[in-house]
Motif scaffolding. Structure first.
Motif, PDB file in Angstrom:
ATOM      1  N   GLU A  63       0.887  -1.195   0.011  1.00 18.95           N
ATOM      2  CA  GLU A  63      -0.094   0.124   0.021  1.00 18.95           C
ATOM      3  C   GLU A  63       0.749   1.312  -0.093  1.00 18.95           C
ATOM      4  O   GLU A  63       0.556   2.279  -0.660  1.00 18.95           O
ATOM      5  CB  GLU A  63      -0.878  -0.040   1.174  1.00 18.95           C
ATOM      6  CG  GLU A  63      -1.970   1.204   1.106  1.00 18.95           C
ATOM      7  CD  GLU A  63      -2.836   1.035   2.595  1.00 18.95           C
ATOM      8  OE1 GLU A  63      -2.923   2.210   3.156  1.00 18.95           O
ATOM      9  OE2 GLU A  63      -3.203  -0.046   2.793  1.00 18.95           O
ATOM     10  N   ASN A  64       1.964   1.359   0.739  1.00 16.34           N
ATOM     11  CA  ASN A  64       2.739   2.256   0.858  1.00 16.34           C
ATOM     12  C   ASN A  64       4.265   2.443   0.183  1.00 16.34           C
ATOM     13  O   ASN A  64       4.834   3.103   0.330  1.00 16.34           O
ATOM     14  CB  ASN A  64       3.116   2.662   2.322  1.00 16.34           C
ATOM     15  CG  ASN A  64       1.773   3.070   3.223  1.00 16.34           C
ATOM     16  OD1 ASN A  64       0.916   3.489   2.553  1.00 16.34           O
ATOM     17  ND2 ASN A  64       1.816   2.404   4.230  1.00 16.34           N
ATOM     18  N   GLY A  65       4.452   1.155  -0.809  1.00 17.44           N
ATOM     19  CA  GLY A  65       5.761   1.173  -1.287  1.00 17.44           C
ATOM     20  C   GLY A  65       5.872  -0.272  -1.943  1.00 17.44           C
ATOM     21  O   GLY A  65       5.097  -0.833  -2.456  1.00 17.44           O
ATOM     22  N   TYR A  66       7.154  -0.751  -1.315  1.00 18.76           N
ATOM     23  CA  TYR A  66       7.474  -2.160  -1.956  1.00 18.76           C
ATOM     24  C   TYR A  66       8.192  -2.938  -0.519  1.00 18.76           C
ATOM     25  O   TYR A  66       8.528  -2.305   0.325  1.00 18.76           O
ATOM     26  CB  TYR A  66       8.393  -1.959  -2.997  1.00 18.76           C
ATOM     27  CG  TYR A  66       7.719  -1.654  -4.334  1.00 18.76           C
ATOM     28  CD1 TYR A  66       7.283  -2.425  -5.314  1.00 18.76           C
ATOM     29  CD2 TYR A  66       7.834  -0.151  -4.717  1.00 18.76           C
ATOM     30  CE1 TYR A  66       6.613  -1.906  -6.238  1.00 18.76           C
ATOM     31  CE2 TYR A  66       6.852   0.266  -5.708  1.00 18.76           C
ATOM     32  CZ  TYR A  66       6.634  -0.601  -6.578  1.00 18.76           C
ATOM     33  OH  TYR A  66       5.871  -0.175  -7.845  1.00 18.76           O
ATOM     34  N   ARG A  67       7.975  -4.339  -0.924  1.00 18.56           N
ATOM     35  CA  ARG A  67       8.624  -5.291  -0.147  1.00 18.56           C
ATOM     36  C   ARG A  67       9.634  -6.478  -0.807  1.00 18.56           C
ATOM     37  O   ARG A  67       8.981  -6.917  -1.813  1.00 18.56           O
ATOM     38  CB  ARG A  67       7.728  -6.112   0.614  1.00 18.56           C
ATOM     39  CG  ARG A  67       7.915  -7.296   1.509  1.00 18.56           C
ATOM     40  CD  ARG A  67       6.680  -7.855   2.112  1.00 18.56           C
ATOM     41  NE  ARG A  67       6.499  -7.134   3.192  1.00 18.56           N
ATOM     42  CZ  ARG A  67       5.388  -7.758   4.346  1.00 18.56           C
ATOM     43  NH1 ARG A  67       4.571  -8.683   3.948  1.00 18.56           N
ATOM     44  NH2 ARG A  67       5.268  -7.128   5.195  1.00 18.56           N
ATOM     45  N   LEU A  68      10.660  -6.450  -0.431  1.00 17.42           N
ATOM     46  CA  LEU A  68      11.648  -7.571  -1.106  1.00 17.42           C
ATOM     47  C   LEU A  68      11.726  -8.524   0.066  1.00 17.42           C
ATOM     48  O   LEU A  68      12.146  -8.280   1.198  1.00 17.42           O
ATOM     49  CB  LEU A  68      12.796  -7.031  -1.343  1.00 17.42           C
ATOM     50  CG  LEU A  68      13.078  -6.225  -2.748  1.00 17.42           C
ATOM     51  CD1 LEU A  68      12.088  -4.973  -2.793  1.00 17.42           C
ATOM     52  CD2 LEU A  68      14.382  -5.912  -3.066  1.00 17.42           C
ATOM     53  N   LEU A  69      11.518  -9.835  -0.445  1.00 19.59           N
ATOM     54  CA  LEU A  69      11.712 -10.940   0.545  1.00 19.59           C
ATOM     55  C   LEU A  69      12.341 -12.098  -0.040  1.00 19.59           C
ATOM     56  O   LEU A  69      12.118 -12.333  -1.112  1.00 19.59           O
ATOM     57  CB  LEU A  69      10.407 -11.388   0.831  1.00 19.59           C
ATOM     58  CG  LEU A  69      10.163 -12.566   1.582  1.00 19.59           C
ATOM     59  CD1 LEU A  69      10.500 -12.203   3.254  1.00 19.59           C
ATOM     60  CD2 LEU A  69       8.565 -13.095   1.710  1.00 19.59           C
ATOM     61  N   VAL A  70      13.219 -12.630   1.016  1.00 14.32           N
ATOM     62  CA  VAL A  70      13.986 -13.800   0.539  1.00 14.32           C
ATOM     63  C   VAL A  70      13.757 -14.813   1.630  1.00 14.32           C
ATOM     64  O   VAL A  70      13.711 -14.644   2.650  1.00 14.32           O
ATOM     65  CB  VAL A  70      15.451 -13.431   0.649  1.00 14.32           C
ATOM     66  CG1 VAL A  70      16.245 -14.857   0.726  1.00 14.32           C
ATOM     67  CG2 VAL A  70      16.079 -12.615  -0.271  1.00 14.32           C
ATOM     68  N   ALA A  71      13.022 -16.088   1.318  1.00 14.88           N
ATOM     69  CA  ALA A  71      12.374 -16.964   1.964  1.00 14.88           C
ATOM     70  C   ALA A  71      12.989 -18.355   1.369  1.00 14.88           C
ATOM     71  O   ALA A  71      12.961 -18.358   0.117  1.00 14.88           O
ATOM     72  CB  ALA A  71      11.157 -16.945   2.213  1.00 14.88           C
ATOM     73  N   ASN A  72      13.120 -19.402   2.324  1.00 16.26           N
ATOM     74  CA  ASN A  72      13.129 -20.748   1.764  1.00 16.26           C
ATOM     75  C   ASN A  72      12.666 -21.475   2.740  1.00 16.26           C
ATOM     76  O   ASN A  72      12.331 -21.336   3.943  1.00 16.26           O
ATOM     77  CB  ASN A  72      14.836 -20.972   1.522  1.00 16.26           C
ATOM     78  CG  ASN A  72      15.422 -20.940   2.891  1.00 16.26           C
ATOM     79  OD1 ASN A  72      14.936 -21.142   3.823  1.00 16.26           O
ATOM     80  ND2 ASN A  72      16.827 -20.713   2.892  1.00 16.26           N
ATOM     81  N   SER A  73      12.028 -22.717   2.235  1.00 18.69           N
ATOM     82  CA  SER A  73      11.146 -23.611   3.043  1.00 18.69           C
ATOM     83  C   SER A  73      10.027 -22.768   3.743  1.00 18.69           C
ATOM     84  O   SER A  73       9.313 -21.974   3.014  1.00 18.69           O
ATOM     85  CB  SER A  73      11.860 -24.199   3.979  1.00 18.69           C
ATOM     86  OG  SER A  73      12.885 -25.205   3.331  1.00 18.69           O
ATOM     87  N   ASN A  74       9.961 -22.955   5.077  1.00 19.30           N
ATOM     88  CA  ASN A  74       8.955 -21.955   5.695  1.00 19.30           C
ATOM     89  C   ASN A  74       9.551 -20.971   6.459  1.00 19.30           C
ATOM     90  O   ASN A  74       9.038 -20.577   7.489  1.00 19.30           O
ATOM     91  CB  ASN A  74       8.250 -23.008   6.690  1.00 19.30           C
ATOM     92  CG  ASN A  74       7.297 -24.098   6.046  1.00 19.30           C
ATOM     93  OD1 ASN A  74       6.867 -23.825   4.760  1.00 19.30           O
ATOM     94  ND2 ASN A  74       7.305 -25.263   6.578  1.00 19.30           N
ATOM     95  N   MET A  75      10.754 -20.569   6.128  1.00 17.21           N
ATOM     96  CA  MET A  75      11.447 -19.377   6.858  1.00 17.21           C
ATOM     97  C   MET A  75      11.685 -18.405   5.772  1.00 17.21           C
ATOM     98  O   MET A  75      12.470 -18.280   4.875  1.00 17.21           O
ATOM     99  CB  MET A  75      12.386 -19.949   7.420  1.00 17.21           C
ATOM    100  CG  MET A  75      12.606 -21.086   8.674  1.00 17.21           C
ATOM    101  SD  MET A  75      13.814 -21.551   9.409  1.00 17.21           S
ATOM    102  CE  MET A  75      14.303 -22.858   8.379  1.00 17.21           C
ATOM    103  N   ALA A  76      11.044 -17.226   6.527  1.00 22.81           N
ATOM    104  CA  ALA A  76      11.547 -15.936   5.687  1.00 22.81           C
ATOM    105  C   ALA A  76      12.906 -15.356   6.362  1.00 22.81           C
ATOM    106  O   ALA A  76      13.122 -15.416   7.461  1.00 22.81           O
ATOM    107  CB  ALA A  76      10.815 -14.817   6.224  1.00 22.81           C
TER     108      ALA A  76
END
Length: 115
Positions: free
Chosen positions: A62-75
């Motif tokens: 809503e207010n910008g962007y989100r970058l995410l690195v995750a593997n399996s069930n973990m961010a």
């Protein structure tokens, strides 16, 4: 004894699940600001995150962007880029900030280089 073992394994599996929301409950590893708008900043950082970790993903918020690195069930890494009056605020959350982690130094370098 078997019930105890099953309970311990189930507890370890639940403890291993870390969502982006869980990361944001911790103190940020890095907080900065930039004069760039969120889209321009995300477009600078994201390709470099993908080079460092192929499992990097970006989404618009809503207010910008989100970058995410995750593997399996973990961010593992979450970069929150929010619009501010003078550009953007950038906040990095890490699951284990003390750990060197695969690609971590390259991703942190990208955050700083794009400011």
């Amino acid at each position: 004894m078997m019930r105890f073992l099953i309970g311990a394994v189930a507890l370890m599996l639940l403890a291993g699940c870390v969502s982006p929301g869980d990361l944001q409950k911790n103190e940020p590893s890095l907080k900065a600001s930039t004069s760039k708008d969120p889209k321009k900043y995300a477009l600078c950082v994201f390709p470099r995150w993908q080079d460092a970790r192929s499992d990097a993903a970006v989404s618009e918020t809503e207010n910008g962007y989100r970058l995410l690195v995750a593997n399996s069930n973990m961010a593992d890494e979450l970069l929150d880029i929010r619009r501010s009056p003078k550009g953007s605020t950038v906040t990095l959350y890490q699951r284990m900030a003390w750990s060197p982690g695969y690609g971590r130094s390259e991703m942190k370098q990208a955050i700083n280089d794009c400011l």
